[in-house]
Scaffold this motif. Structure first.
Motif, PDB file in Angstrom:
ATOM      1  N   SER A 266      40.294  40.861  34.363  1.00  0.00           N
ATOM      2  CA  SER A 266      40.137  39.478  34.809  1.00  0.00           C
ATOM      3  C   SER A 266      41.416  38.679  34.587  1.00  0.00           C
ATOM      4  O   SER A 266      41.799  37.850  35.428  1.00  0.00           O
ATOM      5  CB  SER A 266      38.969  38.818  34.072  1.00  0.00           C
ATOM      6  OG  SER A 266      38.809  37.482  34.460  1.00  0.00           O
ATOM      7  N   ALA A 267      42.080  38.936  33.461  1.00  0.00           N
ATOM      8  CA  ALA A 267      43.340  38.238  33.199  1.00  0.00           C
ATOM      9  C   ALA A 267      44.392  38.618  34.227  1.00  0.00           C
ATOM     10  O   ALA A 267      45.172  37.763  34.701  1.00  0.00           O
ATOM     11  CB  ALA A 267      43.818  38.562  31.780  1.00  0.00           C
ATOM     12  N   ASP A 268      44.438  39.904  34.615  1.00  0.00           N
ATOM     13  CA  ASP A 268      45.390  40.346  35.645  1.00  0.00           C
ATOM     14  C   ASP A 268      45.068  39.692  36.986  1.00  0.00           C
ATOM     15  O   ASP A 268      45.977  39.266  37.728  1.00  0.00           O
ATOM     16  CB  ASP A 268      45.356  41.865  35.783  1.00  0.00           C
ATOM     17  CG  ASP A 268      45.873  42.574  34.537  1.00  0.00           C
ATOM     18  OD1 ASP A 268      46.598  41.920  33.750  1.00  0.00           O
ATOM     19  OD2 ASP A 268      45.538  43.765  34.336  1.00  0.00           O
ATOM     20  N   LYS A 269      43.773  39.612  37.307  1.00  0.00           N
ATOM     21  CA  LYS A 269      43.386  38.987  38.568  1.00  0.00           C
ATOM     22  C   LYS A 269      43.716  37.490  38.569  1.00  0.00           C
ATOM     23  O   LYS A 269      44.146  36.932  39.591  1.00  0.00           O
ATOM     24  CB  LYS A 269      41.887  39.193  38.816  1.00  0.00           C
ATOM     25  CG  LYS A 269      41.507  40.636  39.119  1.00  0.00           C
ATOM     26  CD  LYS A 269      40.005  40.816  39.252  1.00  0.00           C
ATOM     27  CE  LYS A 269      39.476  40.063  40.468  1.00  0.00           C
ATOM     28  NZ  LYS A 269      38.037  40.311  40.690  1.00  0.00           N
ATOM     29  N   GLN A 270      43.544  36.861  37.404  1.00  0.00           N
ATOM     30  CA  GLN A 270      43.861  35.439  37.324  1.00  0.00           C
ATOM     31  C   GLN A 270      45.363  35.206  37.502  1.00  0.00           C
ATOM     32  O   GLN A 270      45.784  34.218  38.114  1.00  0.00           O
ATOM     33  CB  GLN A 270      43.395  34.867  35.975  1.00  0.00           C
ATOM     34  CG  GLN A 270      43.648  33.362  35.842  1.00  0.00           C
ATOM     35  CD  GLN A 270      43.317  32.841  34.457  1.00  0.00           C
ATOM     36  OE1 GLN A 270      43.035  33.625  33.554  1.00  0.00           O
ATOM     37  NE2 GLN A 270      43.348  31.539  34.301  1.00  0.00           N
ATOM     38  N   ALA A 271      46.157  36.133  36.968  1.00  0.00           N
ATOM     39  CA  ALA A 271      47.615  35.982  37.054  1.00  0.00           C
ATOM     40  C   ALA A 271      48.102  36.005  38.496  1.00  0.00           C
ATOM     41  O   ALA A 271      49.109  35.372  38.836  1.00  0.00           O
ATOM     42  CB  ALA A 271      48.296  37.075  36.235  1.00  0.00           C
ATOM     43  N   VAL A 272      47.392  36.712  39.369  1.00  0.00           N
ATOM     44  CA  VAL A 272      47.817  36.781  40.770  1.00  0.00           C
ATOM     45  C   VAL A 272      46.981  35.851  41.648  1.00  0.00           C
ATOM     46  O   VAL A 272      47.038  35.938  42.880  1.00  0.00           O
ATOM     47  CB  VAL A 272      47.741  38.233  41.293  1.00  0.00           C
ATOM     48  CG1 VAL A 272      48.708  39.120  40.537  1.00  0.00           C
ATOM     49  CG2 VAL A 272      46.305  38.762  41.200  1.00  0.00           C
ATOM     50  N   GLY A 273      46.172  35.026  41.011  1.00  0.00           N
ATOM     51  CA  GLY A 273      45.414  34.031  41.739  1.00  0.00           C
ATOM     52  C   GLY A 273      44.146  34.520  42.366  1.00  0.00           C
ATOM     53  O   GLY A 273      43.594  33.843  43.246  1.00  0.00           O
TER      54      GLY A 273
ATOM     55  N   ALA B 257      40.030  30.464  36.370  1.00  0.00           N
ATOM     56  CA  ALA B 257      40.179  30.363  34.915  1.00  0.00           C
ATOM     57  C   ALA B 257      38.825  30.405  34.226  1.00  0.00           C
ATOM     58  O   ALA B 257      38.670  30.986  33.141  1.00  0.00           O
ATOM     59  CB  ALA B 257      40.927  29.071  34.564  1.00  0.00           C
TER      60      ALA B 257
ATOM     61  N   SER C 197      37.599  34.026  34.083  1.00  0.00           N
ATOM     62  CA  SER C 197      38.367  34.783  33.105  1.00  0.00           C
ATOM     63  C   SER C 197      37.961  34.408  31.686  1.00  0.00           C
ATOM     64  O   SER C 197      37.830  35.268  30.804  1.00  0.00           O
ATOM     65  CB  SER C 197      39.859  34.541  33.327  1.00  0.00           C
ATOM     66  OG  SER C 197      40.618  35.309  32.420  1.00  0.00           O
TER      67      SER C 197
END
Length: 485
Positions: free
Chosen positions: A214-221, A225, A228
């Motif tokens: 989830s953190a990786d997906k959040q980093a690429v939009g 938030a 995550s």
């Protein structure tokens, strides 16, 4: 002193008289306990709860004594055997058996003649006007006595003590059964706890991976938030749940240490082989007699209650017999020598033989009160025995109900766990592909976790129901095969 032939005639006449009195008065002795005293707490004609399948299919064989050997986990059998060999409570029970045996021997010895040898040697100084001579006396006396048990007071006292010995032995067997059942139940609880810890650990690791993704997906939009944060919170909750479950297993181990009186390192080494695996019953479980009376006859606590009833009945009779005359046959032979200072030595011998009769006339009602108290104690024992039978029937019925319910729920619980797990896995793949949200994923994960935990709890519940049924049915104990050690 009479001549020898005359003495023989007196002895023969007394023996004939005593035999006639015994035969005449024996009808006054208390009769045996009526069978209705124990039948007042008769078992029901049939069980109401459904019986296990082996009984319905065929005639049930008797349960094996070592019922814990039916579980396929060798650690359980080893732990129970070692515990029964060294448990302090069982050692106390054995000591109580020895005490009861000694009391039974003491009570039984009163039915036999007693023989005593008394010796006396003394010197006296007598203050007389013409001097202070010394007197020396030596005496040897052989005394014999035997109570003619006219009203069976002595016999009933011995029977009561013998029944108390049986009570102690049956109580020890009941303690063994209860200890083995509690140890097995605690063992099952530990194995279930270990399995629950495994499930919690697997869930915590999965939650950590999901939070990382989830953190990786959040980093690429590709993830919000809020989503995550939700998965990170779920990962933290999973780790907390795992730690709590581990602590619960530690508590279970401490309980097993206290029950088994086994050092904790040795116990952990014994338990390591079957870690997190619930044992399986071989042979289809316990076979219960279809007739309640046959099942209850295998319970040592009921055997103890019946022996307690017999002891109270015998004590009641002994107290009643204490209100009547007591006849004792006694005799003695005496050898004596007496010498005064400065005088000749005088020697002599004598004998005595004859009956003595004790007739209670007035004691302020003490003997009657004792007989009434003994009757009340018998009534108490009879009521206690009825209560034991009712409790035994309840325990068997409850164990049968719980076992049947656990078996009926098992298939549904397995289907529930499999379905929720498959749904959670599918939701995870959908979430990774961006087709579903984190809240839906987390909800399905929680449902899958709860279903898996419920399945393990149900499996443990079913095994515990088997253990309760073993205990309620006596665990294969048989009264006619029980030895008083």
């Amino acid at each position: 002193m009479a001549e020898q032939p005359g003495r023989r005639r007196i002895i023969a006449l007394f023996k004939i008289t005593a035999a006639c009195l015994t035969g005449y008065l024996s009808g006054c002795a208390l009769s045996p306990m009526p069978a209705s005293a124990a039948r007042a707490a008769a078992a029901p004609a049939a069980w109401v709860a459904p019986l296990p399948a082996p009984v319905a299919a065929a005639e049930a064989p008797a349960a094996v004594p070592a019922w814990w050997g039916r579980f396929d986990d060798p650690a359980l059998a080893a732990l129970v055997e070692q515990t029964l060999a060294a448990n302090p409570g069982l050692q106390q029970a054995q000591a109580r058996i020895q005490q009861a045996r000694a009391l039974a021997q003491q009570a039984g010895s009163a039915r036999s003649p007693d023989l005593q040898l008394n010796g006396l040697a003394q010197t006296q100084r007598l203050a007389l006007a013409e001097g202070v001579p010394r007197q020396r006396l030596a005496q040897l006396n052989l005394e014999a006595g035997w109570e003619i048990d006219l009203f069976s007071r002595v016999r009933l006292g011995a029977e009561a003590a013998g029944a108390r010995l049986q009570v102690s032995a049956f109580d020890a067997q009941a303690m063994r059964l209860a200890l083995a059942a509690e140890l097995a139940r605690q063992f099952i609880a530990l194995r279930a706890c270990e399995r629950q810890t495994q499930i919690a650990a697997e869930d915590a690791q999965a939650a950590i991976r999901l939070a990382a993704w989830s953190a990786d997906k959040q980093a690429v939009g590709l993830e919000s938030a809020a989503a995550s944060t939700l998965l990170r919170a779920a990962a933290a909750e999973g780790q907390s749940r795992q730690l709590a479950q581990q602590a619960e297993c530690e508590v279970q181990i401490k309980a097993l240490v206290a029950l088994s009186d086994r050092p904790e390192p040795a116990l952990r080494a014994l338990l390591a082989a079957g870690h997190a695996r619930l044992p399986v019953l071989s042979g289809g479980g316990l076979s219960v007699h279809a007739l309640p009376a046959q099942t209850l006859a295998q319970r040592p606590d009921l055997a103890a209650g019946e022996a307690q009833l017999r002891a109270a009945w015998a004590e009641r009779g002994a107290a009643e017999a204490g209100r009547y005359p007591q006849l004792r046959l006694g005799g003695s032979i005496t050898l004596a020598a007496l010498q005064l200072a400065g005088g000749p030595r005088a020697e002599g011998s004598g004998w005595s033989f004859g009956p003595s009769l004790t007739l209670p006339l007035f004691d302020g009602g003490a003997r009657r009160a004792e007989a009434q108290a003994a009757q009340a104690r018998f009534d108490e024992a009879q009521a206690g025995y009825r209560g034991l039978v009712l409790q035994a029937v309840r325990e068997v019925e409850e164990a049968l109900v719980r076992l049947d319910a656990a078996g009926a729920r098992s298939q549904h619980a397995q289907a529930s766990a499999a379905g929720y797990t498959a749904a959670a896995q599918a939701s995870q793949e959908s979430w990774r592909a961006g087709l579903s949200g984190a809240p839906e994923l987390e909800q399905l994960r929680r449902q899958a976790l709860a279903a898996q935990a419920a399945l393990v709890a149900l499996q443990a519940e079913r095994l515990s129901a088997w253990i309760a049924l073993y205990k309620a049915a006596g665990g294969g104990w048989q009264a006619d095969a029980a030895a008083i050690d």
